[in-house]
Design a protein around this motif. Structure first.
Motif, short mmCIF file in Angstrom:
data_model
loop_
_atom_site.label_atom_id
_atom_site.label_comp_id
_atom_site.label_asym_id
_atom_site.label_seq_id
_atom_site.Cartn_x
_atom_site.Cartn_y
_atom_site.Cartn_z
N THR A 83 0.84 -1.19 0.00
CA THR A 83 0.00 0.00 0.00
C THR A 83 0.87 1.23 0.00
OG1 THR A 83 -1.78 -1.14 1.17
CG2 THR A 83 -1.77 1.26 1.28
N ASN A 84 0.54 2.16 -0.88
CA ASN A 84 1.22 3.45 -0.97
C ASN A 84 0.22 4.53 -0.55
OD1 ASN A 84 3.20 5.41 -1.88
ND2 ASN A 84 1.81 5.78 -3.59
N THR B 35 -3.69 0.42 -3.20
CA THR B 35 -3.31 -0.97 -3.04
C THR B 35 -3.54 -1.65 -4.38
OG1 THR B 35 -4.03 -0.86 -0.74
CG2 THR B 35 -3.68 -3.06 -1.67
N ASP B 36 -2.52 -2.27 -4.91
CA ASP B 36 -2.61 -2.90 -6.23
C ASP B 36 -3.15 -1.93 -7.28
OD1 ASP B 36 -1.66 -5.27 -5.12
OD2 ASP B 36 -3.67 -6.00 -4.67
N SER B 37 -2.62 -0.71 -7.26
CA SER B 37 -2.94 0.35 -8.23
C SER B 37 -4.37 0.88 -8.15
CB SER B 37 -2.64 -0.11 -9.65
OG SER B 37 -1.28 -0.46 -9.77
N SER C 266 -7.74 2.22 -2.10
CA SER C 266 -8.29 1.27 -1.14
C SER C 266 -8.80 1.95 0.12
CB SER C 266 -7.22 0.24 -0.77
OG SER C 266 -6.04 0.88 -0.33
N GLY C 267 -8.51 3.24 0.29
CA GLY C 267 -8.97 3.95 1.47
C GLY C 267 -8.54 5.40 1.42
N ILE D 233 -4.04 -1.21 6.20
CA ILE D 233 -4.20 -0.03 5.34
C ILE D 233 -4.63 1.17 6.18
CG2 ILE D 233 -5.53 0.95 3.43
CD1 ILE D 233 -5.58 -1.99 2.30
N GLY D 234 -5.57 0.99 7.10
CA GLY D 234 -5.99 2.09 7.96
C GLY D 234 -4.85 2.58 8.83
#
Length: 144
Positions: free
Chosen positions: A7-8, A58-60, A63-64, A97-98
């Motif tokens: 995750t970026n 996440t994976d391009s 995601s949040g 991710i959070g």
């Protein structure tokens, strides 16, 4: 290897509008996130010097996101960073991710001179406790 996806976290840009709207609409429990109002608010947030809107990729795919603001407060003897909203896509929850979003929000809050990060939550107290947050007050609101 943890098995977690990579995750970026980065600052949001106008092109993220559709993905952020989808996440916001899925998170809201007390209000309906109306598309036109959301679009106007997004323009204001992206132009604000006190707002922080970060997205996790996440994976391009987004995601949040976390949305917060920094403002001066007398009780804190300086600035407070307030987390207004944070959401992770339901199928990607419990994959750090959070926490990654909060880590970056805290890092950026420090660079603005914030001494405290605060937020209100109804459903995620275990998440925030695991990140080192302590319960401090009861949250009240009045709809105008």
């Amino acid at each position: 290897m943890t098995g977690r996806p990579t995750t970026n976290v980065r600052a949001a840009v106008p092109e993220d509008e559709a993905a952020i709207h989808t996440l916001a609409a899925g998170m809201a429990t007390s209000f309906v996130v109306e598309r036109e109002s959301f679009q106007r608010s997004l323009v204001d947030v992206l132009a604000s010097e006190t707002a922080v809107l970060l997205v996790a990729e996440t994976d391009s795919a987004i995601s949040g996101y976390v949305l917060g603001f920094t403002h001066p407060a007398f009780y804190a003897n300086g600035h407070v960073a307030w987390v207004e909203e944070i959401v992770v896509a339901p199928k990607l929850r419990r994959q750090h991710i959070g926490a990654t979003l909060m880590d970056e929000f805290e890092r950026r809050a420090l660079t603005t001179g914030a001494l405290v990060v605060a937020l209100a939550t109804r459903r995620a107290s275990d998440f925030y406790s695991a990140l080192g947050y302590q319960e401090s007050a009861t949250y009240y609101r009045k709809i105008l």
